[in-house]
Write a protein that holds these residues in place. Structure first.
Motif, mmCIF file in Angstrom:
data_model
loop_
_atom_site.group_PDB
_atom_site.id
_atom_site.type_symbol
_atom_site.label_atom_id
_atom_site.label_comp_id
_atom_site.label_asym_id
_atom_site.label_seq_id
_atom_site.Cartn_x
_atom_site.Cartn_y
_atom_site.Cartn_z
ATOM 1 N N GLU A 55 6.248 -4.950 23.649
ATOM 2 C CA GLU A 55 4.902 -4.784 24.204
ATOM 3 C C GLU A 55 4.316 -6.134 24.611
ATOM 4 N N SER A 59 3.780 -7.344 28.669
ATOM 5 C CA SER A 59 2.371 -7.107 28.993
ATOM 6 C C SER A 59 2.078 -7.390 30.460
ATOM 7 N N ALA A 61 4.385 -6.664 32.770
ATOM 8 C CA ALA A 61 5.282 -5.712 33.449
ATOM 9 C C ALA A 61 6.456 -6.389 34.150
ATOM 10 N N ARG A 88 12.621 1.471 25.507
ATOM 11 C CA ARG A 88 11.291 0.889 25.260
ATOM 12 C C ARG A 88 10.888 -0.057 26.395
ATOM 13 N N ASP A 90 11.870 0.061 29.517
ATOM 14 C CA ASP A 90 11.547 0.887 30.687
ATOM 15 C C ASP A 90 10.143 1.467 30.578
ATOM 16 N N VAL A 91 9.792 1.985 29.410
ATOM 17 C CA VAL A 91 8.467 2.567 29.207
ATOM 18 C C VAL A 91 7.380 1.511 29.370
ATOM 19 N N MET A 92 7.583 0.335 28.796
ATOM 20 C CA MET A 92 6.562 -0.714 28.881
ATOM 21 C C MET A 92 6.394 -1.241 30.302
ATOM 22 N N ILE A 94 6.800 0.513 33.045
ATOM 23 C CA ILE A 94 6.031 1.556 33.730
ATOM 24 C C ILE A 94 4.584 1.524 33.269
ATOM 25 N N ARG A 95 4.381 1.423 31.977
ATOM 26 C CA ARG A 95 3.021 1.441 31.409
ATOM 27 C C ARG A 95 2.167 0.276 31.901
ATOM 28 N N ASN A 96 2.756 -0.891 32.043
ATOM 29 C CA ASN A 96 1.997 -2.093 32.401
ATOM 30 C C ASN A 96 2.110 -2.470 33.867
ATOM 31 N N LYS A 97 2.663 -1.596 34.672
ATOM 32 C CA LYS A 97 2.924 -1.907 36.077
ATOM 33 C C LYS A 97 1.704 -2.435 36.807
ATOM 34 N N ASN A 99 -1.073 -3.776 35.399
ATOM 35 C CA ASN A 99 -1.896 -4.653 34.563
ATOM 36 C C ASN A 99 -2.139 -6.013 35.182
#
Length: 104
Positions: A55, A59, A61, A88, A90-92, A94-97, A99
């Motif tokens: 994470e 942060s 991405a 994990r 890959d998810v991070m 996508i999640r922070n793309k 940010n």
């Protein structure tokens, strides 16, 4: 980011950073730092710490080459399967793309 995690409640996060910065200033490799730290991490906390590391690193991405190397090394030292780490990551990403702002 790390200070707000309840997992680190009651820990001197600034002190941890200072120790790592001092080690780096003395040309200690990240491998040596990890090798000295990994055995102190309990089995039940390894997955959590790895998730927090990912994470933090992602942060923005962006997974830089050096960051990928460090994540891989730490996952090996913590005996965490690389496939789990890749999921994990890959998810991070996508999640922070969105940010960060991309310079124009």
């Amino acid at each position: 980011l790390v200070e707000v995690k309840s997992f680190f409640s009651g820990h001197d996060i600034a002190g941890y950073y200072k120790n790592v910065q001092a080690a780096i200033a003395n040309d200690t490799s990240y491998q040596s730092i990890v090798d000295g730290s990994a055995p102190k991490i309990s089995v039940e906390n390894k997955q959590t710490l790895m998730a927090l590391l990912i994470e933090l690193v992602l942060s923005d991405a962006i997974l830089e080459e050096g960051e990928e190397e460090i994540i891989s090394y730490i996952s090996q030292q913590l005996d965490i399967v690389l496939l789990t780490i890749q999921k994990r990551v890959d998810v991070m990403i996508i999640r922070n793309k969105y940010n960060t702002k991309v310079p124009s």
